[in-house]
Design a protein around this motif. Structure first.
Motif, PDB file in Angstrom:
ATOM      1  N   ALA A   1       0.863  -1.176   0.000  1.00 45.54           N
ATOM      2  CA  ALA A   1       0.000   0.000   0.000  1.00 45.54           C
ATOM      3  C   ALA A   1       0.900   1.227   0.000  1.00 45.54           C
ATOM      4  N   GLU A   2       0.415   2.278  -0.590  1.00 48.14           N
ATOM      5  CA  GLU A   2       1.152   3.544  -0.613  1.00 48.14           C
ATOM      6  C   GLU A   2       0.735   4.458   0.537  1.00 48.14           C
ATOM      7  N   THR A   3      -0.510   4.293   1.009  1.00 44.69           N
ATOM      8  CA  THR A   3      -1.041   5.175   2.053  1.00 44.69           C
ATOM      9  C   THR A   3      -1.758   4.346   3.113  1.00 44.69           C
TER      10      THR A   3
ATOM     11  N   ARG B   1      -0.289  -7.759   6.554  1.00 46.31           N
ATOM     12  CA  ARG B   1       1.170  -7.653   6.702  1.00 46.31           C
ATOM     13  C   ARG B   1       1.667  -6.974   5.430  1.00 46.31           C
ATOM     14  N   LEU B   2       2.257  -5.807   5.609  1.00 46.09           N
ATOM     15  CA  LEU B   2       2.703  -5.000   4.471  1.00 46.09           C
ATOM     16  C   LEU B   2       4.135  -5.343   4.072  1.00 46.09           C
ATOM     17  N   GLU B   3       4.357  -5.362   2.769  1.00 44.38           N
ATOM     18  CA  GLU B   3       5.709  -5.595   2.249  1.00 44.38           C
ATOM     19  C   GLU B   3       6.628  -4.431   2.616  1.00 44.38           C
TER      20      GLU B   3
ATOM     21  N   VAL C   1       4.136   1.788   9.835  1.00 41.86           N
ATOM     22  CA  VAL C   1       3.368   0.615  10.230  1.00 41.86           C
ATOM     23  C   VAL C   1       3.581  -0.502   9.217  1.00 41.86           C
ATOM     24  N   ARG C   2       3.885  -1.699   9.715  1.00 38.57           N
ATOM     25  CA  ARG C   2       4.024  -2.883   8.851  1.00 38.57           C
ATOM     26  C   ARG C   2       2.846  -3.837   8.986  1.00 38.57           C
ATOM     27  N   TYR C   3       2.088  -3.671  10.071  1.00 38.42           N
ATOM     28  CA  TYR C   3       0.926  -4.521  10.321  1.00 38.42           C
ATOM     29  C   TYR C   3      -0.286  -3.649  10.624  1.00 38.42           C
ATOM     30  N   VAL C   4      -1.375  -3.905   9.919  1.00 37.35           N
ATOM     31  CA  VAL C   4      -2.641  -3.230  10.179  1.00 37.35           C
ATOM     32  C   VAL C   4      -3.595  -4.299  10.695  1.00 37.35           C
TER      33      VAL C   4
ATOM     34  N   ALA D   1       8.516 -12.759  15.854  1.00 36.40           N
ATOM     35  CA  ALA D   1       7.773 -13.979  15.525  1.00 36.40           C
ATOM     36  C   ALA D   1       6.791 -13.712  14.385  1.00 36.40           C
ATOM     37  N   MET D   2       6.091 -12.582  14.435  1.00 32.61           N
ATOM     38  CA  MET D   2       5.142 -12.236  13.371  1.00 32.61           C
ATOM     39  C   MET D   2       5.863 -12.105  12.032  1.00 32.61           C
ATOM     40  N   ASP D   3       7.037 -11.499  12.055  1.00 32.48           N
ATOM     41  CA  ASP D   3       7.807 -11.312  10.823  1.00 32.48           C
ATOM     42  C   ASP D   3       8.286 -12.637  10.233  1.00 32.48           C
TER      43      ASP D   3
END
Length: 154
Positions: free
Chosen positions: A11-13, A75-77, A94-97, A127-129
């Protein structure tokens, strides 16, 4: 009992990231069509980005937009910026929403408390990563939804 859906993407935003989680919840028939608009409006007034050391946002809205309890985790790239819940003038990457679609106020408080408690563990994000999507879903189910089973992943 809530369900957890894990999706991965880019996502960009923050709006685009939020839309992806809301769309998944809509596809799974967990929320009403105006769920995204309500989440986005709430995010504008009450930001949900945590901290730089905890790259998570926890958007949500009122239960009137929820048909069935669920949580969608994106989980965002690459990170996107959300405004900080601690200081609305700051943006955090933020990497996780973790979009919460909850009807029960007690369940809402319990899940948010579980999230915050787990985030105090410095290994939780690691762990999530490290987990693939399916394992991440199972991990989060144990950590957030199944009271008393937290030791299962330790």
């Amino acid at each position: 009992m809530s369900q957890i859906f894990v999706i991965e993407g880019t996502a960009e935003t923050w709006q685009e990231a939020l839309r992806q989680t809301a769309q998944k919840l809509l596809e799974m028939k967990c929320v009403k069509p105006d769920f995204y608009a309500s989440c986005a409006a709430r995010e504008e007034s009450f930001p949900t980005g945590l901290t730089a050391s905890c790259p998570i946002a926890i958007p949500h809205t009122s239960k009137e937009y929820v048909l069935q309890q669920a949580v969608c985790v994106l989980r965002l790239e690459h990170p996107v910026k959300f405004r900080s819940m601690e200081n609305v003038d700051l943006q955090v990457e933020v990497r996780y929403v973790m979009n919460l679609a909850l009807q029960d106020d007690q369940e809402h408080i319990r899940i948010v408390s579980q999230i915050i408690r787990n985030l105090k563990d410095k290994y939780f994000i690691e762990a999530m990563d490290a987990l693939d999507s399916e394992s991440l879903s199972q991990f989060l189910n144990v950590k957030f939804l199944k009271e008393g089973n937290e030791k299962e992943w330790e």
